[in-house]
Design a protein around this motif. Structure first.
Motif, short mmCIF file in Angstrom:
data_model
loop_
_atom_site.label_atom_id
_atom_site.label_comp_id
_atom_site.label_asym_id
_atom_site.label_seq_id
_atom_site.Cartn_x
_atom_site.Cartn_y
_atom_site.Cartn_z
N GLU A 1 -4.25 8.31 1.39
CA GLU A 1 -3.25 8.75 0.42
C GLU A 1 -2.07 7.79 0.40
OE1 GLU A 1 -2.29 12.77 1.42
OE2 GLU A 1 -4.24 13.52 0.75
N ALA A 2 -1.65 7.33 1.56
CA ALA A 2 -0.54 6.38 1.65
C ALA A 2 -0.90 5.07 0.96
CB ALA A 2 -0.16 6.14 3.10
N GLU A 3 -2.13 4.61 1.15
CA GLU A 3 -2.57 3.38 0.49
C GLU A 3 -2.62 3.56 -1.02
OE1 GLU A 3 -6.31 2.22 2.15
OE2 GLU A 3 -5.48 1.90 4.15
N ALA A 4 -3.08 4.72 -1.48
CA ALA A 4 -3.13 4.98 -2.92
C ALA A 4 -1.72 5.01 -3.50
CB ALA A 4 -3.86 6.30 -3.19
N ARG A 5 -0.78 5.64 -2.79
CA ARG A 5 0.61 5.68 -3.26
C ARG A 5 1.19 4.27 -3.33
NH1 ARG A 5 3.79 10.33 -2.87
NH2 ARG A 5 5.59 9.10 -2.28
N LYS A 6 0.92 3.49 -2.28
CA LYS A 6 1.43 2.13 -2.24
C LYS A 6 0.87 1.30 -3.39
CE LYS A 6 1.95 0.25 1.78
NZ LYS A 6 1.71 -0.42 3.07
N SER A 7 -0.41 1.50 -3.68
CA SER A 7 -1.06 0.77 -4.77
C SER A 7 -0.43 1.12 -6.11
CB SER A 7 -2.55 1.10 -4.78
OG SER A 7 -3.17 0.53 -5.90
N ILE A 8 -0.21 2.41 -6.35
CA ILE A 8 0.40 2.83 -7.62
C ILE A 8 1.82 2.30 -7.72
CG2 ILE A 8 1.23 4.84 -8.91
CD1 ILE A 8 -1.22 6.36 -7.87
N LEU A 9 2.58 2.38 -6.63
CA LEU A 9 3.97 1.90 -6.66
C LEU A 9 4.02 0.39 -6.90
CD1 LEU A 9 5.49 4.07 -3.83
CD2 LEU A 9 5.99 4.22 -6.26
N ASN A 10 3.08 -0.35 -6.32
CA ASN A 10 3.05 -1.79 -6.57
C ASN A 10 2.80 -2.10 -8.04
OD1 ASN A 10 3.59 -2.56 -3.95
ND2 ASN A 10 1.44 -2.74 -3.37
N GLN A 11 2.08 -1.24 -8.72
CA GLN A 11 1.77 -1.45 -10.12
C GLN A 11 2.93 -1.08 -11.03
OE1 GLN A 11 -1.73 0.83 -10.81
NE2 GLN A 11 -2.97 -0.37 -9.41
N ILE A 12 3.78 -0.14 -10.61
CA ILE A 12 4.82 0.34 -11.51
C ILE A 12 6.22 -0.18 -11.16
CG2 ILE A 12 3.57 2.42 -12.12
CD1 ILE A 12 5.34 4.00 -10.23
N LEU A 13 6.38 -0.90 -10.04
CA LEU A 13 7.70 -1.40 -9.63
C LEU A 13 7.75 -2.92 -9.64
CD1 LEU A 13 8.53 0.83 -6.52
CD2 LEU A 13 9.53 1.00 -8.79
N HIS A 14 8.87 -3.45 -10.13
CA HIS A 14 9.13 -4.87 -9.96
C HIS A 14 9.38 -5.12 -8.47
CE1 HIS A 14 9.40 -6.75 -13.91
NE2 HIS A 14 9.87 -5.59 -14.37
N PRO A 15 9.14 -6.34 -7.99
CA PRO A 15 9.34 -6.61 -6.55
C PRO A 15 10.75 -6.28 -6.05
CG PRO A 15 8.17 -8.42 -7.58
CD PRO A 15 8.57 -7.50 -8.68
N GLU A 16 11.78 -6.55 -6.88
CA GLU A 16 13.15 -6.25 -6.46
C GLU A 16 13.35 -4.75 -6.28
OE1 GLU A 16 12.59 -7.89 -9.47
OE2 GLU A 16 12.73 -9.92 -8.66
N ALA A 17 12.78 -3.97 -7.19
CA ALA A 17 12.90 -2.52 -7.09
C ALA A 17 12.14 -2.01 -5.87
CB ALA A 17 12.38 -1.86 -8.37
N ALA A 18 10.99 -2.59 -5.59
CA ALA A 18 10.21 -2.18 -4.42
C ALA A 18 10.97 -2.50 -3.14
CB ALA A 18 8.85 -2.88 -4.43
N ASP A 19 11.65 -3.66 -3.11
CA ASP A 19 12.47 -4.01 -1.94
C ASP A 19 13.60 -3.01 -1.73
OD1 ASP A 19 10.92 -6.20 -1.41
OD2 ASP A 19 12.28 -7.64 -2.37
N ARG A 20 14.27 -2.65 -2.83
CA ARG A 20 15.37 -1.69 -2.73
C ARG A 20 14.85 -0.35 -2.22
NH1 ARG A 20 20.58 -0.89 -4.38
NH2 ARG A 20 20.64 -2.93 -5.36
N LEU A 21 13.72 0.09 -2.73
CA LEU A 21 13.15 1.35 -2.29
C LEU A 21 12.79 1.29 -0.80
CD1 LEU A 21 12.50 4.13 -3.39
CD2 LEU A 21 10.24 3.30 -3.99
N GLY A 22 12.32 0.14 -0.36
CA GLY A 22 12.02 -0.05 1.06
C GLY A 22 13.26 0.05 1.93
N ARG A 23 14.36 -0.51 1.44
CA ARG A 23 15.61 -0.44 2.20
C ARG A 23 16.14 0.99 2.24
NH1 ARG A 23 16.53 -5.16 -0.82
NH2 ARG A 23 18.03 -4.08 -2.15
N ILE A 24 15.95 1.70 1.14
CA ILE A 24 16.37 3.10 1.10
C ILE A 24 15.55 3.91 2.10
CG2 ILE A 24 16.39 5.18 -0.34
CD1 ILE A 24 17.04 3.27 -2.70
#
Length: 132
Positions: free
Chosen positions: A43-66
Motif C-alpha cells: 500500500e505504501a508503494e502504491a501511494r508513493k507511485s501515485i504521489l510521484n505521478q501527481i506531484l512536481h519534484p519540488e512539491a514532493a520534497d516539501r511534502l517530505g520535509r513536512i
C-alpha cells in the motif's frame, strides 16, 4: 493526467501486486503478521507511485520535509491529493505553490477546530486564600 491513465496505472499495479502475492502465497510460509506487513508495504508503494505521478519534484520534497515534522499532517495532505487525483479533479501535476495553498487551507481548518478555555476569576478564588 486523465482518469483513463490513472485507471490503467492502478490496474497494472494491482496485477503486479497480485502476481507477487500469488507467488509468495503458494509457499505457505507467511504468517498473518508477515502478510499484514507485506500488505502495508505494498500500500505504501502504491501511494508513493501515485504521489510521484501527481506531484512536481519540488512539491514532493516539501511534502517530505513536512513529514519529518508532522507526519499526520503530511498523511492528511497525501490522502487529499490522492482523493483529488482519483476523482479526476487534478488536471496537471501539483506544483509547490499549489501544495502551499492546500497546506494553508488545512491549517485554517485546524485553527477553527481549536477549543479555548477561559477561566473566570470570581468570589470562589478568595476562599482558596483563607485555607492557608
Amino acid at each position: 493526467m486523465d482518469d483513463a491513465e490513472l485507471e490503467r496505472i492502478r490496474k497494472a499495479r494491482l496485477e503486479q501486486l497480485k502476481a507477487q502475492g500469488g507467488g509468495s502465497g503458494s509457499k505457505g510460509g507467511l504468517g498473518p503478521d508477515e502478510q499484514a506487513q507485506q500488505r502495508q508495504q505494498q500500500e505504501a508503494e502504491a501511494r508513493k507511485s501515485i504521489l510521484n505521478q501527481i506531484l512536481h519534484p519540488e512539491a514532493a520534497d516539501r511534502l517530505g520535509r513536512i513529514r519529518l515534522v508532522k507526519e499526520e499532517r503530511a498523511t492528511e495532505i497525501e490522502n487529499r491529493l490522492i482523493m483529488l487525483a482519483q476523482t479526476g479533479q487534478l488536471r496537471q501535476k501539483v506544483t509547490e505553490e499549489q501544495l502551499k495553498e492546500l497546506l494553508n487551507a488545512v491549517a485554517e481548518n485546524k485553527e477553527e477546530e481549536k477549543i479555548v478555555v477561559s477561566r473566570r476569576k470570581g468570589w470562589e478564588d478568595d476562599d482558596d486564600l483563607l485555607d492557608l
